[in-house]
Every structure is written in structure tokens, then in C-alpha cells.
Design a protein around this motif. Structure first.
Motif, PDB file in Angstrom:
ATOM      1  N   HIS A 105       0.837  -1.137  -0.033  1.00  0.00           N
ATOM      2  CA  HIS A 105      -0.098   0.084  -0.128  1.00  0.00           C
ATOM      3  C   HIS A 105       0.967   1.155   0.061  1.00  0.00           C
ATOM      4  O   HIS A 105       0.256   2.323  -0.125  1.00  0.00           O
ATOM      5  N   ASN A 146     -10.104   1.098   7.633  1.00  0.00           N
ATOM      6  CA  ASN A 146      -9.444   1.053   6.352  1.00  0.00           C
ATOM      7  C   ASN A 146      -9.337   1.881   5.324  1.00  0.00           C
ATOM      8  O   ASN A 146      -8.780   2.450   4.270  1.00  0.00           O
ATOM      9  N   ASP A 150      -6.934   4.316   3.944  1.00  0.00           N
ATOM     10  CA  ASP A 150      -6.739   4.670   2.115  1.00  0.00           C
ATOM     11  C   ASP A 150      -6.571   5.940   1.746  1.00  0.00           C
ATOM     12  O   ASP A 150      -5.749   6.551   1.134  1.00  0.00           O
ATOM     13  N   LEU A 162      -4.618   1.328  -0.576  1.00  0.00           N
ATOM     14  CA  LEU A 162      -4.654  -0.040  -0.732  1.00  0.00           C
ATOM     15  C   LEU A 162      -4.969  -0.621  -2.007  1.00  0.00           C
ATOM     16  O   LEU A 162      -5.424  -0.200  -2.833  1.00  0.00           O
TER      17      LEU A 162
END
Length: 195
Positions: A105, A146, A150, A162
Motif C-alpha cells: 500500500h 481501512n 486509504d 490499498l
């Protein structure tokens, strides 16, 4: 004080549990993006049948080397300076195992593709490649945390973010490597294992 990552401290136990299912035969392992070295010095002694080679970008080796010196292990080799897009920097191998933790990532898509390509070229035919980190599924982050992570990565650098699990699986398939396992990990992370 040695460089320290709380995330590495938190996930080393669960990571060991997953890797124990795959790192069963004697062999060699290349760790890509070894960071502070916490995984290398903790995991290598728990896999005494595997010769462990940690690597890190040359600019970040200074964060890795002190811990390797402070906590040596018989099967833990010297660190290698590795920029994934520099073909000449890759160690020759072959390697029976490749491990990378929390790198896909922060790499660009091109860097991820290059990393997979170069690592798979050096992976033995029966080798295993384990990738730890957060992923998107069906084009979406799996949790709100998440999603925020991101967004923060992409705000820092639009090339980061991500990766879609399906896209990563397809890139390994390009090299004849199938997804062997997709394991839930702490803090909404996953371990994808290919072979």
C-alpha cells in the motif's frame, strides 16, 4: 533506543501462526521491506530451518541494521539494500520463500507489479510468497478505518493506497502463482499466500 514499530510488535505473533502453516520445509527466505527489523529478529529464530535475508530500501537501512546487530540469530543473514524497481539490486536467489509486510500500500502499482515480477523470478517452483497488509475487496476497503487509511495514503501520494485483493491475485497468476490462502489478521489486515 532502537527504531520501534508498535504494529510490528502487535502482529508478530499472529503472523508467526500463519507462516507456520507454509514455512515448513528447509530453505531460504527473502524479506522485502524489513523496516525496523522486529519481524526478522523475532521470526527467524522460530524458523531455524530457514535462512532469513532481510532487505530494505538503501535510504532506510540505518533503521534496520542496529536491531539486526543487537539481536543476531544463527540463520539471520546480513541485510540487503533493495529498491524493488532496480533489477540489479535484487539478490540472485533462488529463494524458497518471500515475505513482505505492510509494503504494497506504500508502493505504487508499478512498483508492486515489479516487486511481484522480480520476486517470482527468484522464487523456486514450489516456493511460497506471503504478503501482509490491508487490502480492498470488490473495489472497497473492508472497514471504515481501512477506508480512512486509504484516503490518508492517497492524500499523501496519489500513487499509494490499498491494493485490490483481486488485482494482486491476478498479478501473481500472471507468473503462474495461485492464491493458497487468505488469512484474517489483527487491525483489519490480511495475509495472502501464493505458490
Amino acid at each position: 533506543m532502537l527504531p520501534f514499530s508498535q504494529a510490528a510488535e502487535n502482529n508478530k505473533g499472529p503472523l508467526f501462526e500463519v507462516l507456520s502453516q507454509y514455512l515448513t520445509a528447509p530453505g531460504t527466505l527473502l524479506e522485502i521491506g524489513a523496516g525496523t527489523g522486529q519481524h526478522a529478529v523475532w521470526l527467524a529464530p522460530r524458523f531455524p530451518h530457514i535462512h532469513w535475508t532481510p532487505s530494505e530500501q538503501p535510504d532506510y537501512l540505518d533503521a534496520l541494521l542496529p536491531r539486526l546487530a543487537a539481536e543476531p540469530a544463527a540463520n539471520l543473514g546480513p541485510a540487503v539494500g533493495l529498491s524493488v524497481q532496480d533489477d540489479a539490486a535484487w539478490p540472485d536467489g533462488p529463494f524458497d520463500y518471500v515475505l513482505t509486510v505492510n509494503t504494497f500500500h506504500i508502493m505504487s502499482r508499478d512498483q508492486v507489479m515489479h516487486c511481484i515480477d522480480q520476486a517470482c523470478r527468484r522464487l523456486t517452483s514450489g516456493g511460497r510468497f506471503a504478503v501482509y497488509g490491508p487490502f480492498r475487496y470488490g473495489g472497497q476497503p473492508t472497514t471504515d478505518s481501512n477506508r480512512r487509511f486509504d484516503e490518508s495514503l492517497r492524500a499523501r501520494d496519489p500513487a499509494m493506497g490499498l491494493r485490490d485483493q483481486e488485482w494482486v491475485v491476478a498479478r501473481f497468476a500472471d507468473h503462474g502463482r495461485a492464491l493458497l490462502g487468505d488469512h484474517a489478521m489483527p487491525a483489519n489486515n490480511r495475509v495472502l499466500v501464493f505458490g
